[in-house]
Scaffold this motif. Structure first.
Motif, PDB file in Angstrom:
ATOM      1  N   SER A   1      20.051 120.990 -79.398  1.00 46.84           N
ATOM      2  CA  SER A   1      20.800 119.749 -79.206  1.00 46.84           C
ATOM      3  C   SER A   1      19.969 118.607 -78.639  1.00 46.84           C
ATOM      4  O   SER A   1      20.415 117.460 -78.657  1.00 46.84           O
ATOM      5  CB  SER A   1      21.998 120.011 -78.283  1.00 46.84           C
ATOM      6  N   GLN A   2      18.779 118.904 -78.127  1.00 51.25           N
ATOM      7  CA  GLN A   2      17.909 117.817 -77.654  1.00 51.25           C
ATOM      8  C   GLN A   2      17.470 116.940 -78.825  1.00 51.25           C
ATOM      9  O   GLN A   2      17.239 115.744 -78.656  1.00 51.25           O
ATOM     10  CB  GLN A   2      16.678 118.402 -76.946  1.00 51.25           C
ATOM     11  N   PHE A   3      17.360 117.548 -80.007  1.00 50.51           N
ATOM     12  CA  PHE A   3      16.814 116.870 -81.178  1.00 50.51           C
ATOM     13  C   PHE A   3      17.918 116.453 -82.148  1.00 50.51           C
ATOM     14  O   PHE A   3      18.895 117.163 -82.339  1.00 50.51           O
ATOM     15  CB  PHE A   3      15.824 117.781 -81.907  1.00 50.51           C
ATOM     16  N   GLU A   4      17.715 115.313 -82.769  1.00 46.46           N
ATOM     17  CA  GLU A   4      18.609 114.843 -83.825  1.00 46.46           C
ATOM     18  C   GLU A   4      17.733 114.323 -84.959  1.00 46.46           C
ATOM     19  O   GLU A   4      16.707 113.676 -84.715  1.00 46.46           O
ATOM     20  CB  GLU A   4      19.513 113.729 -83.310  1.00 46.46           C
ATOM     21  N   ASN A   5      18.130 114.591 -86.199  1.00 48.76           N
ATOM     22  CA  ASN A   5      17.320 114.184 -87.340  1.00 48.76           C
ATOM     23  C   ASN A   5      18.055 113.177 -88.206  1.00 48.76           C
ATOM     24  O   ASN A   5      19.238 113.353 -88.509  1.00 48.76           O
ATOM     25  CB  ASN A   5      16.941 115.410 -88.177  1.00 48.76           C
ATOM     26  N   LEU A   6      17.365 112.109 -88.592  1.00 51.05           N
ATOM     27  CA  LEU A   6      17.887 111.119 -89.526  1.00 51.05           C
ATOM     28  C   LEU A   6      17.118 111.255 -90.841  1.00 51.05           C
ATOM     29  O   LEU A   6      15.889 111.333 -90.835  1.00 51.05           O
ATOM     30  CB  LEU A   6      17.726 109.708 -88.967  1.00 51.05           C
ATOM     31  N   ILE A   7      17.852 111.290 -91.943  1.00 55.13           N
ATOM     32  CA  ILE A   7      17.231 111.468 -93.254  1.00 55.13           C
ATOM     33  C   ILE A   7      16.967 110.106 -93.902  1.00 55.13           C
ATOM     34  O   ILE A   7      17.867 109.268 -94.011  1.00 55.13           O
ATOM     35  CB  ILE A   7      18.134 112.308 -94.186  1.00 55.13           C
ATOM     36  N   ARG A   8      15.717 109.898 -94.301  1.00 54.23           N
ATOM     37  CA  ARG A   8      15.376 108.676 -95.034  1.00 54.23           C
ATOM     38  C   ARG A   8      15.828 108.815 -96.486  1.00 54.23           C
ATOM     39  O   ARG A   8      15.856 109.934 -97.007  1.00 54.23           O
ATOM     40  CB  ARG A   8      13.856 108.442 -94.975  1.00 54.23           C
ATOM     41  N   PRO A   9      16.172 107.678 -97.140  1.00 55.12           N
ATOM     42  CA  PRO A   9      16.067 106.313 -96.610  1.00 55.12           C
ATOM     43  C   PRO A   9      17.177 106.022 -95.602  1.00 55.12           C
ATOM     44  O   PRO A   9      18.320 106.454 -95.791  1.00 55.12           O
ATOM     45  CB  PRO A   9      16.218 105.438 -97.860  1.00 55.12           C
ATOM     46  N   VAL A  10      16.830 105.304 -94.541  1.00 60.47           N
ATOM     47  CA  VAL A  10      17.781 104.977 -93.490  1.00 60.47           C
ATOM     48  C   VAL A  10      17.531 103.546 -93.020  1.00 60.47           C
ATOM     49  O   VAL A  10      16.383 103.121 -92.884  1.00 60.47           O
ATOM     50  CB  VAL A  10      17.659 105.980 -92.311  1.00 60.47           C
ATOM     51  N   GLU A  11      18.597 102.795 -92.816  1.00 56.08           N
ATOM     52  CA  GLU A  11      18.468 101.406 -92.392  1.00 56.08           C
ATOM     53  C   GLU A  11      18.148 101.326 -90.903  1.00 56.08           C
ATOM     54  O   GLU A  11      18.511 102.211 -90.118  1.00 56.08           O
ATOM     55  CB  GLU A  11      19.764 100.644 -92.677  1.00 56.08           C
ATOM     56  N   ASN A  12      17.500 100.235 -90.516  1.00 54.05           N
ATOM     57  CA  ASN A  12      17.138 100.051 -89.112  1.00 54.05           C
ATOM     58  C   ASN A  12      18.362 100.019 -88.201  1.00 54.05           C
ATOM     59  O   ASN A  12      18.324 100.512 -87.078  1.00 54.05           O
ATOM     60  CB  ASN A  12      16.326  98.762 -88.928  1.00 54.05           C
ATOM     61  N   LYS A  13      19.462  99.449 -88.697  1.00 58.06           N
ATOM     62  CA  LYS A  13      20.660  99.384 -87.850  1.00 58.06           C
ATOM     63  C   LYS A  13      21.239 100.782 -87.606  1.00 58.06           C
ATOM     64  O   LYS A  13      21.850 101.029 -86.561  1.00 58.06           O
ATOM     65  CB  LYS A  13      21.712  98.465 -88.461  1.00 58.06           C
ATOM     66  N   THR A  14      21.021 101.700 -88.553  1.00 50.33           N
ATOM     67  CA  THR A  14      21.463 103.085 -88.359  1.00 50.33           C
ATOM     68  C   THR A  14      20.594 103.766 -87.309  1.00 50.33           C
ATOM     69  O   THR A  14      21.089 104.527 -86.471  1.00 50.33           O
ATOM     70  CB  THR A  14      21.392 103.863 -89.680  1.00 50.33           C
ATOM     71  N   ILE A  15      19.293 103.481 -87.332  1.00 50.19           N
ATOM     72  CA  ILE A  15      18.388 104.011 -86.316  1.00 50.19           C
ATOM     73  C   ILE A  15      18.789 103.471 -84.949  1.00 50.19           C
ATOM     74  O   ILE A  15      18.865 104.219 -83.963  1.00 50.19           O
ATOM     75  CB  ILE A  15      16.928 103.638 -86.634  1.00 50.19           C
ATOM     76  N   LEU A  16      19.066 102.161 -84.881  1.00 53.46           N
ATOM     77  CA  LEU A  16      19.475 101.546 -83.618  1.00 53.46           C
ATOM     78  C   LEU A  16      20.749 102.187 -83.088  1.00 53.46           C
ATOM     79  O   LEU A  16      20.863 102.489 -81.895  1.00 53.46           O
ATOM     80  CB  LEU A  16      19.681 100.046 -83.811  1.00 53.46           C
ATOM     81  N   SER A  17      21.708 102.420 -83.980  1.00 54.37           N
ATOM     82  CA  SER A  17      22.972 103.036 -83.569  1.00 54.37           C
ATOM     83  C   SER A  17      22.749 104.431 -82.998  1.00 54.37           C
ATOM     84  O   SER A  17      23.333 104.797 -81.971  1.00 54.37           O
ATOM     85  CB  SER A  17      23.916 103.100 -84.770  1.00 54.37           C
ATOM     86  N   ALA A  18      21.873 105.214 -83.637  1.00 52.76           N
ATOM     87  CA  ALA A  18      21.580 106.564 -83.152  1.00 52.76           C
ATOM     88  C   ALA A  18      20.869 106.524 -81.807  1.00 52.76           C
ATOM     89  O   ALA A  18      21.172 107.317 -80.906  1.00 52.76           O
ATOM     90  CB  ALA A  18      20.718 107.307 -84.178  1.00 52.76           C
TER      91      ALA A  18
END
Length: 258
Positions: free
Chosen positions: A95-112
């Motif tokens: 649970s320390q780690f979370e993965n975002l799958i590209r392609p991903v928008e910068n606003k989605t990264i900011l939200s995470a």
């Protein structure tokens, strides 16, 4: 301003992510070299680590063990394609780690990032002043020099409380300064700065000395238990604690302060 350590090969995507997040946070770039990362973690003391997996087929997997064992209280977000993420997923599936799958928008990264830091605020706000701490569960800080024990305690408590983790007395004091916990679970037997010394530092600060501290000890003999009790903690438990008993004691102690 919250600090983010952005790890990855210095390519166009990493530069773009850095430029975007720097509007909201203090971002420090770092290579994926394990020894460099270890030094940067000590210097920067980040609130969150962001890892770009782009082109990281040769990444040193020891960085995942370093983060999970020595910086278990620091949330980590990895960003990569499904193939890149699948290559490394087995090294950080907790649970320390979370993965975002590209392609991903910068606003989605900011939200995470905001969510993992416990922040809320206007999406378009410029700078950290537009972000506010989210309210919710009471916060428990668990202090133990054993990474496995920290992860076990987090799994035991996180359904009911916001859980912060620290691997030493010094890191605990830093964490308390950033976000005051409602209760501290403190390992009595730690190297260098043990539980007794950490408790003394907490009690020496008039802004912190009202925080209830519960000791965790692995040594079950009369002399050790008497030494623990003489410090007059809010409670103590032998390790590993029984979940139901621990939760019941925490609830009782927290309700006393209501």
């Amino acid at each position: 301003m919250e600090k983010i350590l952005l790890i990855g090969k210095l390519n166009g995507v990493v530069k773009e992510t850095n430029a975007f997040l720097s509007q909201y946070f203090h971002v420090q770039l770092c290579s994926e070299n394990a020894s460099v990362l270890e030094g940067m973690l000590k210097i920067v003391n980040p609130d969150l680590v962001l890892i770009s997996l782009i082109g990281a087929y040769d990444i040193n997997t020891s960085i995942f063990f370093l983060l999970s064992d020595q910086y278990a209280n620091v949330p980590v977000i990895t960003i990569g394609t499904k193939e890149e993420s699948d290559t490394f997923f087995k090294y950080y599936e907790n649970s320390q780690f979370e993965n975002l799958i590209r392609p991903v928008e910068n606003k989605t990264i900011l939200s995470a990032v905001r969510r993992r830091l416990g922040l809320s605020g206007a999406e378009g706000a410029s700078g950290a002043s537009g972000l506010k701490k989210a309210s919710g569960k009471k916060r428990i800080l668990v202090v133990d020099d054993n990474g496995t024990a920290l992860r076990t305690m987090k799994a035991m408590l996180e359904e009911y409380y916001e859980v912060g983790l620290a691997i030493s007395g010094a890191q605990a004091m830093t964490s308390i300064g950033k976000k005051r916990p409602d209760l501290i679970l403190l390992d009595y037997e730690m190297p260098v700065c043990d539980g007794k010394m950490t408790l003394e530092m907490i009690r020496a600060d008039e802004d912190l000395n009202s925080i209830p501290v519960v000791f965790l000890t692995a040594i079950n003999d009369r002399a050790n238990i008497e030494a623990v009790l003489n410090l007059k903690p809010a409670g103590y438990f032998l390790k590993p604690p029984v979940k139901e008993r621990l939760l019941g004691e925490i609830e009782k102690i927290l309700n006393k302060g209501c």
